[in-house]
Motif scaffolding. Sequence first.
Motif, PDB file in Angstrom:
ATOM      1  N   GLY A  54       1.027  -1.238  -0.147  1.00 26.59           N
ATOM      2  CA  GLY A  54       0.019   0.023   0.091  1.00 26.59           C
ATOM      3  C   GLY A  54       0.878   1.357   0.042  1.00 26.59           C
ATOM      4  O   GLY A  54       0.369   1.973  -0.253  1.00 26.59           O
ATOM      5  N   ALA A  55       2.103   1.330   0.412  1.00 25.84           N
ATOM      6  CA  ALA A  55       2.929   2.459   0.467  1.00 25.84           C
ATOM      7  C   ALA A  55       3.502   2.583  -0.873  1.00 25.84           C
ATOM      8  O   ALA A  55       4.143   3.756  -1.212  1.00 25.84           O
ATOM      9  CB  ALA A  55       3.980   2.120   1.222  1.00 25.84           C
ATOM     10  N   GLY A  56       3.622   1.778  -1.807  1.00 30.96           N
ATOM     11  CA  GLY A  56       4.518   1.809  -3.214  1.00 30.96           C
ATOM     12  C   GLY A  56       5.680   1.513  -3.224  1.00 30.96           C
ATOM     13  O   GLY A  56       6.469   1.613  -4.366  1.00 30.96           O
ATOM     14  N   ILE A  57       6.209   1.188  -2.183  1.00 29.93           N
ATOM     15  CA  ILE A  57       7.631   0.792  -1.984  1.00 29.93           C
ATOM     16  C   ILE A  57       7.966  -0.652  -2.792  1.00 29.93           C
ATOM     17  O   ILE A  57       8.986  -0.610  -3.730  1.00 29.93           O
ATOM     18  CB  ILE A  57       8.096   0.529  -0.664  1.00 29.93           C
ATOM     19  N   ALA A  58       7.131  -1.453  -2.710  1.00 26.39           N
ATOM     20  CA  ALA A  58       7.211  -2.674  -3.615  1.00 26.39           C
ATOM     21  C   ALA A  58       6.955  -2.548  -5.168  1.00 26.39           C
ATOM     22  O   ALA A  58       7.933  -3.054  -5.691  1.00 26.39           O
ATOM     23  CB  ALA A  58       6.264  -3.807  -3.212  1.00 26.39           C
ATOM     24  N   THR A  59       6.121  -1.788  -5.563  1.00 30.75           N
ATOM     25  CA  THR A  59       6.065  -1.353  -6.959  1.00 30.75           C
ATOM     26  C   THR A  59       7.357  -0.654  -7.243  1.00 30.75           C
ATOM     27  O   THR A  59       7.922  -0.782  -8.488  1.00 30.75           O
ATOM     28  CB  THR A  59       4.952  -0.202  -7.331  1.00 30.75           C
ATOM     29  N   GLY A  60       7.688   0.535  -6.478  1.00 33.47           N
ATOM     30  CA  GLY A  60       9.264   1.176  -7.044  1.00 33.47           C
ATOM     31  C   GLY A  60      10.103   0.000  -7.034  1.00 33.47           C
ATOM     32  O   GLY A  60      10.961   0.332  -7.915  1.00 33.47           O
ATOM     33  N   ALA A  61      10.335  -0.866  -6.035  1.00 34.96           N
ATOM     34  CA  ALA A  61      11.307  -1.670  -6.128  1.00 34.96           C
ATOM     35  C   ALA A  61      11.326  -2.723  -7.228  1.00 34.96           C
ATOM     36  O   ALA A  61      12.323  -3.016  -7.950  1.00 34.96           O
ATOM     37  CB  ALA A  61      11.208  -2.746  -5.079  1.00 34.96           C
ATOM     38  N   TRP A  62      10.131  -3.197  -7.739  1.00 35.70           N
ATOM     39  CA  TRP A  62       9.747  -4.029  -9.147  1.00 35.70           C
ATOM     40  C   TRP A  62      10.374  -3.132 -10.062  1.00 35.70           C
ATOM     41  O   TRP A  62      10.937  -3.638 -11.426  1.00 35.70           O
ATOM     42  CB  TRP A  62       8.319  -4.329  -9.172  1.00 35.70           C
ATOM     43  N   MET A  63       9.994  -1.845 -10.304  1.00 34.51           N
ATOM     44  CA  MET A  63      10.381  -0.969 -11.367  1.00 34.51           C
ATOM     45  C   MET A  63      11.916  -0.791 -11.449  1.00 34.51           C
ATOM     46  O   MET A  63      12.393  -0.804 -12.594  1.00 34.51           O
ATOM     47  CB  MET A  63       9.786   0.552 -11.282  1.00 34.51           C
ATOM     48  N   LEU A  64      12.395  -0.550 -10.350  1.00 35.18           N
ATOM     49  CA  LEU A  64      13.924  -0.528 -10.155  1.00 35.18           C
ATOM     50  C   LEU A  64      14.643  -1.811 -10.798  1.00 35.18           C
ATOM     51  O   LEU A  64      15.470  -1.719 -11.621  1.00 35.18           O
ATOM     52  CB  LEU A  64      14.529  -0.306  -8.740  1.00 35.18           C
ATOM     53  N   ALA A  65      13.843  -2.889 -10.453  1.00 36.25           N
ATOM     54  CA  ALA A  65      14.566  -4.519 -10.807  1.00 36.25           C
ATOM     55  C   ALA A  65      14.345  -4.411 -12.332  1.00 36.25           C
ATOM     56  O   ALA A  65      15.559  -5.059 -12.810  1.00 36.25           O
ATOM     57  CB  ALA A  65      13.900  -5.461 -10.058  1.00 36.25           C
ATOM     58  N   GLY A  66      13.342  -3.809 -12.733  1.00 30.96           N
ATOM     59  CA  GLY A  66      12.910  -4.049 -14.039  1.00 30.96           C
ATOM     60  C   GLY A  66      14.320  -3.128 -14.812  1.00 30.96           C
ATOM     61  O   GLY A  66      14.738  -3.355 -15.930  1.00 30.96           O
ATOM     62  N   ALA A  67      14.492  -1.915 -14.546  1.00 33.90           N
ATOM     63  CA  ALA A  67      15.607  -1.015 -15.070  1.00 33.90           C
ATOM     64  C   ALA A  67      16.741  -1.628 -15.189  1.00 33.90           C
ATOM     65  O   ALA A  67      17.441  -1.688 -16.030  1.00 33.90           O
ATOM     66  CB  ALA A  67      15.463   0.111 -14.458  1.00 33.90           C
ATOM     67  N   ILE A  68      17.021  -2.094 -13.926  1.00 33.18           N
ATOM     68  CA  ILE A  68      18.514  -2.626 -13.604  1.00 33.18           C
ATOM     69  C   ILE A  68      18.710  -4.082 -14.784  1.00 33.18           C
ATOM     70  O   ILE A  68      19.639  -3.971 -15.313  1.00 33.18           O
ATOM     71  CB  ILE A  68      18.669  -3.240 -12.169  1.00 33.18           C
ATOM     72  N   GLY A  69      17.571  -4.836 -14.835  1.00 34.36           N
ATOM     73  CA  GLY A  69      17.604  -5.960 -15.406  1.00 34.36           C
ATOM     74  C   GLY A  69      17.851  -5.673 -17.112  1.00 34.36           C
ATOM     75  O   GLY A  69      18.485  -6.337 -18.011  1.00 34.36           O
ATOM     76  N   ALA A  70      16.915  -4.469 -17.513  1.00 37.91           N
ATOM     77  CA  ALA A  70      16.920  -4.013 -18.929  1.00 37.91           C
ATOM     78  C   ALA A  70      18.572  -3.592 -19.471  1.00 37.91           C
ATOM     79  O   ALA A  70      18.946  -3.798 -20.493  1.00 37.91           O
ATOM     80  CB  ALA A  70      16.059  -2.836 -19.261  1.00 37.91           C
ATOM     81  N   GLN A  71      19.220  -2.855 -18.336  1.00 44.83           N
ATOM     82  CA  GLN A  71      20.520  -2.348 -18.396  1.00 44.83           C
ATOM     83  C   GLN A  71      21.600  -3.619 -18.485  1.00 44.83           C
ATOM     84  O   GLN A  71      22.514  -3.498 -19.383  1.00 44.83           O
ATOM     85  CB  GLN A  71      21.076  -1.304 -17.325  1.00 44.83           C
ATOM     86  N   VAL A  72      21.133  -4.487 -17.856  1.00 40.15           N
ATOM     87  CA  VAL A  72      22.259  -5.497 -17.828  1.00 40.15           C
ATOM     88  C   VAL A  72      22.276  -6.538 -19.126  1.00 40.15           C
ATOM     89  O   VAL A  72      22.977  -6.717 -19.696  1.00 40.15           O
ATOM     90  CB  VAL A  72      21.882  -6.701 -16.591  1.00 40.15           C
ATOM     91  N   ALA A  73      20.796  -6.611 -19.545  1.00 40.73           N
ATOM     92  CA  ALA A  73      20.589  -7.354 -20.727  1.00 40.73           C
ATOM     93  C   ALA A  73      21.125  -6.361 -22.013  1.00 40.73           C
ATOM     94  O   ALA A  73      21.824  -7.019 -22.963  1.00 40.73           O
ATOM     95  CB  ALA A  73      19.038  -7.596 -21.036  1.00 40.73           C
ATOM     96  N   LEU A  74      20.976  -4.998 -21.995  1.00 36.02           N
ATOM     97  CA  LEU A  74      21.457  -4.200 -23.055  1.00 36.02           C
ATOM     98  C   LEU A  74      22.984  -4.287 -23.066  1.00 36.02           C
ATOM     99  O   LEU A  74      23.685  -4.456 -24.263  1.00 36.02           O
ATOM    100  CB  LEU A  74      21.196  -2.811 -22.809  1.00 36.02           C
ATOM    101  N   ARG A  75      23.766  -4.409 -21.779  1.00 32.92           N
ATOM    102  CA  ARG A  75      25.073  -4.459 -21.787  1.00 32.92           C
ATOM    103  C   ARG A  75      25.596  -5.938 -22.293  1.00 32.92           C
ATOM    104  O   ARG A  75      26.755  -5.850 -23.209  1.00 32.92           O
ATOM    105  CB  ARG A  75      25.828  -4.275 -20.401  1.00 32.92           C
ATOM    106  N   ALA A  76      24.883  -6.954 -21.942  1.00 34.41           N
ATOM    107  CA  ALA A  76      25.122  -8.217 -22.380  1.00 34.41           C
ATOM    108  C   ALA A  76      25.105  -8.238 -24.130  1.00 34.41           C
ATOM    109  O   ALA A  76      26.020  -8.987 -24.702  1.00 34.41           O
ATOM    110  CB  ALA A  76      24.342  -9.423 -21.978  1.00 34.41           C
TER     111      ALA A  76
END
Length: 59
Positions: free
Chosen positions: A31-53
Amino acid sequence: MLAGTASGLIGALQMGAGALATVLAGVTEGGAGIATGAWMLAGAIGAQVALRAVRRAGG
């Protein structure tokens, strides 16, 4: 013919990944939005890792 099939498959995979991410965010959100923000951050980091690979592989 194959280009259309590939395009349809990529679209379906994107929709499936979005649906899965929505379910994961909904289950973990308190309800605080922290988990949603964490999932968004995880997706952004995953995209960067995939792009670099892909760039390192020469794609």
